[in-house]
Design an enzyme around this catalytic site. Structure first.
Site, PDB file in Angstrom:
ATOM      1  N   THR A 116       0.816  -1.211   0.000  1.00  0.00           N
ATOM      2  CA  THR A 116       0.000   0.000   0.000  1.00  0.00           C
ATOM      3  C   THR A 116       0.848   1.258   0.000  1.00  0.00           C
ATOM      4  O   THR A 116       1.999   1.240   0.459  1.00  0.00           O
ATOM      5  CB  THR A 116      -0.906  -0.018   1.255  1.00  0.00           C
ATOM      6  OG1 THR A 116      -1.509   1.253   1.417  1.00  0.00           O
ATOM      7  CG2 THR A 116      -0.115  -0.323   2.525  1.00  0.00           C
ATOM      8  N   ASP A 117       0.252   2.363  -0.422  1.00  0.00           N
ATOM      9  CA  ASP A 117       0.946   3.658  -0.348  1.00  0.00           C
ATOM     10  C   ASP A 117       1.144   4.121   1.101  1.00  0.00           C
ATOM     11  O   ASP A 117       1.980   4.985   1.368  1.00  0.00           O
ATOM     12  CB  ASP A 117       0.183   4.735  -1.142  1.00  0.00           C
ATOM     13  CG  ASP A 117      -1.267   4.937  -0.734  1.00  0.00           C
ATOM     14  OD1 ASP A 117      -1.727   4.285   0.224  1.00  0.00           O
ATOM     15  OD2 ASP A 117      -1.930   5.779  -1.372  1.00  0.00           O
ATOM     16  N   GLU A 118       0.364   3.549   2.020  1.00  0.00           N
ATOM     17  CA  GLU A 118       0.412   4.038   3.402  1.00  0.00           C
ATOM     18  C   GLU A 118       1.744   3.759   4.090  1.00  0.00           C
ATOM     19  O   GLU A 118       2.027   4.330   5.140  1.00  0.00           O
ATOM     20  CB  GLU A 118      -0.704   3.412   4.225  1.00  0.00           C
ATOM     21  CG  GLU A 118      -2.056   3.796   3.707  1.00  0.00           C
ATOM     22  CD  GLU A 118      -3.159   3.555   4.700  1.00  0.00           C
ATOM     23  OE1 GLU A 118      -2.847   3.355   5.887  1.00  0.00           O
ATOM     24  OE2 GLU A 118      -4.312   3.577   4.287  1.00  0.00           O
ATOM     25  N   TYR A 143      -1.889  -0.549  11.189  1.00  0.00           N
ATOM     26  CA  TYR A 143      -2.068  -1.199   9.873  1.00  0.00           C
ATOM     27  C   TYR A 143      -0.877  -0.908   8.969  1.00  0.00           C
ATOM     28  O   TYR A 143      -0.225  -1.815   8.454  1.00  0.00           O
ATOM     29  CB  TYR A 143      -3.371  -0.726   9.201  1.00  0.00           C
ATOM     30  CG  TYR A 143      -3.398  -1.029   7.714  1.00  0.00           C
ATOM     31  CD1 TYR A 143      -3.428  -2.342   7.251  1.00  0.00           C
ATOM     32  CD2 TYR A 143      -3.344   0.000   6.769  1.00  0.00           C
ATOM     33  CE1 TYR A 143      -3.415  -2.623   5.891  1.00  0.00           C
ATOM     34  CE2 TYR A 143      -3.332  -0.268   5.409  1.00  0.00           C
ATOM     35  CZ  TYR A 143      -3.363  -1.590   4.974  1.00  0.00           C
ATOM     36  OH  TYR A 143      -3.339  -1.860   3.624  1.00  0.00           O
ATOM     37  N   LYS A 147       2.118  -3.344   7.406  1.00  0.00           N
ATOM     38  CA  LYS A 147       2.331  -3.498   5.960  1.00  0.00           C
ATOM     39  C   LYS A 147       3.773  -3.106   5.606  1.00  0.00           C
ATOM     40  O   LYS A 147       4.424  -3.758   4.791  1.00  0.00           O
ATOM     41  CB  LYS A 147       1.341  -2.643   5.163  1.00  0.00           C
ATOM     42  CG  LYS A 147      -0.090  -3.134   5.187  1.00  0.00           C
ATOM     43  CD  LYS A 147      -0.295  -4.517   4.588  1.00  0.00           C
ATOM     44  CE  LYS A 147      -0.103  -4.556   3.095  1.00  0.00           C
ATOM     45  NZ  LYS A 147      -0.472  -5.905   2.541  1.00  0.00           N
TER      46      LYS A 147
HETATM   47  P1  NAD Z   1      -9.903  -7.129   2.515  1.00  0.00           P
HETATM   48  O1  NAD Z   1      -9.897  -6.859   3.979  1.00  0.00           O
HETATM   49  O2  NAD Z   1     -11.135  -6.869   1.721  1.00  0.00           O
HETATM   50  O3  NAD Z   1      -9.507  -8.657   2.247  1.00  0.00           O
HETATM   51  C1  NAD Z   1      -8.506  -9.314   2.970  1.00  0.00           C
HETATM   52  C2  NAD Z   1      -8.712 -10.818   2.805  1.00  0.00           C
HETATM   53  O4  NAD Z   1      -7.665 -11.490   3.529  1.00  0.00           O
HETATM   54  C3  NAD Z   1     -10.045 -11.316   3.377  1.00  0.00           C
HETATM   55  O5  NAD Z   1     -10.668 -12.199   2.474  1.00  0.00           O
HETATM   56  C4  NAD Z   1      -9.631 -12.049   4.651  1.00  0.00           C
HETATM   57  O6  NAD Z   1     -10.521 -13.112   5.006  1.00  0.00           O
HETATM   58  C5  NAD Z   1      -8.251 -12.563   4.276  1.00  0.00           C
HETATM   59  N1  NAD Z   1      -7.399 -12.814   5.446  1.00  0.00           N
HETATM   60  C6  NAD Z   1      -7.201 -12.000   6.525  1.00  0.00           C
HETATM   61  N2  NAD Z   1      -6.373 -12.596   7.403  1.00  0.00           N
HETATM   62  C7  NAD Z   1      -6.018 -13.800   6.857  1.00  0.00           C
HETATM   63  C8  NAD Z   1      -5.167 -14.859   7.276  1.00  0.00           C
HETATM   64  N3  NAD Z   1      -4.510 -14.808   8.446  1.00  0.00           N
HETATM   65  N4  NAD Z   1      -5.044 -15.933   6.470  1.00  0.00           N
HETATM   66  C9  NAD Z   1      -5.710 -15.996   5.276  1.00  0.00           C
HETATM   67  N5  NAD Z   1      -6.533 -15.031   4.842  1.00  0.00           N
HETATM   68  C10 NAD Z   1      -6.679 -13.935   5.609  1.00  0.00           C
HETATM   69  O7  NAD Z   1      -8.673  -6.321   1.939  1.00  0.00           O
HETATM   70  P2  NAD Z   1      -8.451  -5.631   0.525  1.00  0.00           P
HETATM   71  O8  NAD Z   1      -8.929  -4.238   0.593  1.00  0.00           O
HETATM   72  O9  NAD Z   1      -8.946  -6.537  -0.537  1.00  0.00           O
HETATM   73  O10 NAD Z   1      -6.857  -5.574   0.498  1.00  0.00           O
HETATM   74  C11 NAD Z   1      -6.103  -6.656  -0.055  1.00  0.00           C
HETATM   75  C12 NAD Z   1      -4.631  -6.330  -0.002  1.00  0.00           C
HETATM   76  O11 NAD Z   1      -4.384  -5.118  -0.738  1.00  0.00           O
HETATM   77  C13 NAD Z   1      -4.098  -6.072   1.398  1.00  0.00           C
HETATM   78  O12 NAD Z   1      -2.808  -6.623   1.474  1.00  0.00           O
HETATM   79  C14 NAD Z   1      -4.030  -4.546   1.502  1.00  0.00           C
HETATM   80  O13 NAD Z   1      -3.035  -4.149   2.398  1.00  0.00           O
HETATM   81  C15 NAD Z   1      -3.694  -4.180   0.087  1.00  0.00           C
HETATM   82  N6  NAD Z   1      -4.118  -2.857  -0.371  1.00  0.00           N
HETATM   83  C16 NAD Z   1      -5.418  -2.461  -0.205  1.00  0.00           C
HETATM   84  C17 NAD Z   1      -5.835  -1.234  -0.724  1.00  0.00           C
HETATM   85  C18 NAD Z   1      -7.266  -0.770  -0.594  1.00  0.00           C
HETATM   86  O14 NAD Z   1      -7.565   0.364  -0.950  1.00  0.00           O
HETATM   87  N7  NAD Z   1      -8.198  -1.595  -0.145  1.00  0.00           N
HETATM   88  C19 NAD Z   1      -4.910  -0.403  -1.369  1.00  0.00           C
HETATM   89  C20 NAD Z   1      -3.580  -0.834  -1.498  1.00  0.00           C
HETATM   90  C21 NAD Z   1      -3.204  -2.072  -1.011  1.00  0.00           C
HETATM   91  O1  DAU Z   2      -4.133   3.986   0.724  1.00  0.00           O
HETATM   92  C1  DAU Z   2      -4.355   2.627   0.597  1.00  0.00           C
HETATM   93  C2  DAU Z   2      -5.173   2.158   1.772  1.00  0.00           C
HETATM   94  O2  DAU Z   2      -6.498   2.625   1.535  1.00  0.00           O
HETATM   95  C3  DAU Z   2      -5.177   0.655   1.949  1.00  0.00           C
HETATM   96  O3  DAU Z   2      -3.874   0.236   2.257  1.00  0.00           O
HETATM   97  C4  DAU Z   2      -6.131   0.242   3.068  1.00  0.00           C
HETATM   98  O4  DAU Z   2      -6.220  -1.172   3.121  1.00  0.00           O
HETATM   99  C5  DAU Z   2      -7.504   0.805   2.763  1.00  0.00           C
HETATM  100  O5  DAU Z   2      -8.391   0.534   3.828  1.00  0.00           O
HETATM  101  C6  DAU Z   2      -7.426   2.300   2.533  1.00  0.00           C
HETATM  102  O6  DAU Z   2      -7.086   3.007   3.759  1.00  0.00           O
HETATM  103  P1  DAU Z   2      -7.799   4.400   4.165  1.00  0.00           P
HETATM  104  O7  DAU Z   2      -7.726   4.490   5.629  1.00  0.00           O
HETATM  105  O8  DAU Z   2      -7.311   5.500   3.339  1.00  0.00           O
HETATM  106  O9  DAU Z   2      -9.301   4.045   3.646  1.00  0.00           O
HETATM  107  P2  DAU Z   2     -10.747   4.243   4.290  1.00  0.00           P
HETATM  108  O10 DAU Z   2     -11.725   3.751   3.264  1.00  0.00           O
HETATM  109  O11 DAU Z   2     -10.867   3.695   5.653  1.00  0.00           O
HETATM  110  O12 DAU Z   2     -10.861   5.821   4.390  1.00  0.00           O
HETATM  111  C7  DAU Z   2     -10.626   6.667   3.259  1.00  0.00           C
HETATM  112  C8  DAU Z   2     -10.697   8.114   3.730  1.00  0.00           C
HETATM  113  O13 DAU Z   2     -12.037   8.425   4.109  1.00  0.00           O
HETATM  114  C9  DAU Z   2      -9.853   8.394   4.951  1.00  0.00           C
HETATM  115  O14 DAU Z   2      -9.326   9.702   4.850  1.00  0.00           O
HETATM  116  C10 DAU Z   2     -10.850   8.316   6.117  1.00  0.00           C
HETATM  117  C11 DAU Z   2     -12.119   8.819   5.487  1.00  0.00           C
HETATM  118  N1  DAU Z   2     -13.399   8.261   6.007  1.00  0.00           N
HETATM  119  C12 DAU Z   2     -13.499   6.912   6.152  1.00  0.00           C
HETATM  120  C13 DAU Z   2     -14.689   6.353   6.565  1.00  0.00           C
HETATM  121  C14 DAU Z   2     -14.833   4.863   6.747  1.00  0.00           C
HETATM  122  C15 DAU Z   2     -14.472   9.097   6.225  1.00  0.00           C
HETATM  123  O15 DAU Z   2     -14.409  10.339   6.075  1.00  0.00           O
HETATM  124  N2  DAU Z   2     -15.654   8.547   6.626  1.00  0.00           N
HETATM  125  C16 DAU Z   2     -15.815   7.204   6.803  1.00  0.00           C
HETATM  126  O16 DAU Z   2     -16.940   6.766   7.144  1.00  0.00           O
END
Ligand code: NAD
Ligand code: DAU
Length: 332
Positions: A116-118, A143, A147
């Site tokens: 992730t970018d975080e 988190y 990562k």
């Molecule tokens: P998500 O929470 O929707 O899915 C995570 C999945 O991992 C789930 O199906 C969960 O059951 C499984 N899981 C959790 N713990 C586990 C374990 N111990 N063993 C096996 N499976 C397990 O997450 P997502 O948003 O799909 O993110 C997927 C990946 O992408 C993550 O690595 C996250 O850090 C990365 N990522 C997410 C975003 C975003 O915006 N959502 C952006 C950049 C990177």
């Molecule tokens: O940047 C990549 C990351 O993006 C991933 O690594 C994470 O897995 C993913 O969850 C996401 O993280 P954020 O914390 O940025 O996403 P989230 O959807 O929780 O929130 C996005 C933005 O919106 C953040 O600035 C918080 C804000 N927010 C979030 C929620 C849930 C709100 O204002 N209201 C809300 O109800």
């Protein structure tokens, strides 16, 4: 191909996209089916789902036999949850990645690690910089710290043990099958459930939003044509769109007054701005996002995502009450 976390949001979209665009992949998924994993995300797909924990070393070693490649999505992924209970994040994101690395090392399997970018921390609103592959790590939350640690483990296993691996760091994804705890689906489903969008703090925070299919196309390219040992930044140049604008756009696309939302308690330690420079991916591998437009870069992708949540009430409604109860206990 083994896909860890393939029943979650990005992983299930990745599997769907792979099978839709490639005929030569045979996919197995390992997923613990936590609250974020859902068998329904895989409906209609010709895949094998193994329910299990990536921290289970004997299971990971068994699954590795006969695999050519592993794509590692499994993680605890939500910042707010990591503030409420960091332990599961250390377990899955660090111990899980370590366990996986040892298994790919033992079996000589190629790995792509999803990050992730975080890991880079955040930028000030007036800082024009963007994150690159050279940016120093500076994570803010449990988190993002776990990562960041998992990325360091992958790099150490590449350098010390010579495993064949690549890493990608992507910005915020949106699209179908995203858990309703996350920002965009939470707001869409709040409206569909008769409530209001909830904005943390002032809403001036910026996320570099990307449609999940654009992210997954990048992952497939890196998997097939990326250079081993390399890291690739993935982002769609949406680093000018703040949370307030996203909420207003969702309201507008759903036929509502743009300013009909509630301000709720801010997230502690809330990162201000993320911005990605994906030049390397674009120039070396020829990737470009398909979901772009001239205004926010998100209009078409958001309209499509809203339609998906409208048409899939049975998918999200069972979780809605619990998710909102937990948010409301935190004043969010
Ligand atoms: P998500 O929470 O929707 O899915 C995570 C999945 O991992 C789930 O199906 C969960 O059951 C499984 N899981 C959790 N713990 C586990 C374990 N111990 N063993 C096996 N499976 C397990 O997450 P997502 O948003 O799909 O993110 C997927 C990946 O992408 C993550 O690595 C996250 O850090 C990365 N990522 C997410 C975003 C975003 O915006 N959502 C952006 C950049 C990177
Ligand atoms: O940047 C990549 C990351 O993006 C991933 O690594 C994470 O897995 C993913 O969850 C996401 O993280 P954020 O914390 O940025 O996403 P989230 O959807 O929780 O929130 C996005 C933005 O919106 C953040 O600035 C918080 C804000 N927010 C979030 C929620 C849930 C709100 O204002 N209201 C809300 O109800």
């Amino acid at each position: 191909m083994l896909v860890t976390g393939g029943a979650g949001f990005i992983g299930s979209n990745f599997v769907r996209r792979t099978l839709a665009t490639r005929s030569d992949y045979d996919v197995t998924i390992i997923d613990k089916l936590t609250y974020a994993g859902n068998r329904a995300n895989l409906e209609g797909l010709d895949v094998r789902l193994v329910e299990g924990d990536i921290c289970n070393s004997p299971l990971m070693n068994k699954l590795m036999r006969g695999m050519d490649v592993v794509v590692h999505f499994a993680a605890e992924s939500h910042n707010d949850n990591s503030l409420a209970g960091p332990g599961a994040f250390v377990h899955t994101n660090l111990v899980g990645t370590y366990t996986l690395l040892e298994a790919v090392r033992a079996h000589g399997v190629r790995l792509h690690h999803i990050s992730t970018d975080e890991v880079f921390g955040d930028l000030a609103l007036d800082d024009p910089a963007r994150f690159t592959e050279q940016t120093a790590y500076n994570p803010s939350s449990p988190y993002s710290a776990t990562k960041a640690g998992s990325d360091h483990l992958v790099r150490a296993w590449i350098r010390s043990f010579g495993i064949e691996a690549t890493i990608s760091n992507c910005s915020n994804n949106y699209g179908p099958y995203q858990h309703i705890e996350k920002f965009i689906p939470r707001q869409i489903t709040n409206i569909l459930a008769g409530g209001h969008p909830k904005l943390y703090g002032t809403g001036e925070q910026v996320r570099d939003w990307i449609h999940v299919d654009d992210h997954n196309d990048a992952v497939l390219l890196i998997l097939e044509r990326g250079s081993l040992g390399q890291t690739y930044i993935v982002g769609a140049d949406n680093d000018h769109v703040n949370n307030l604008q996203v909420v207003r756009l969702i309201n507008e696309l759903m036929g509502r007054d743009a300013d009909d939302f509630e301000h709720v308690a801010d997230r502690p330690g809330h990162d201000m701005r993320y911005a990605m420079d994906s030049t390397k991916l674009r120039t070396e591998l020829g990737w470009a996002p398909k979901y772009t437009d001239t205004t926010t870069g998100m209009r078409a992708g958001l309209a499509h995502t809203i339609a998906w949540y409208e048409q899939h009430r049975a998918w999200w409604e069972p979780a809605k009450e619990r998710v909102e109860r937990e948010y409301s206990m935190r004043g969010q």
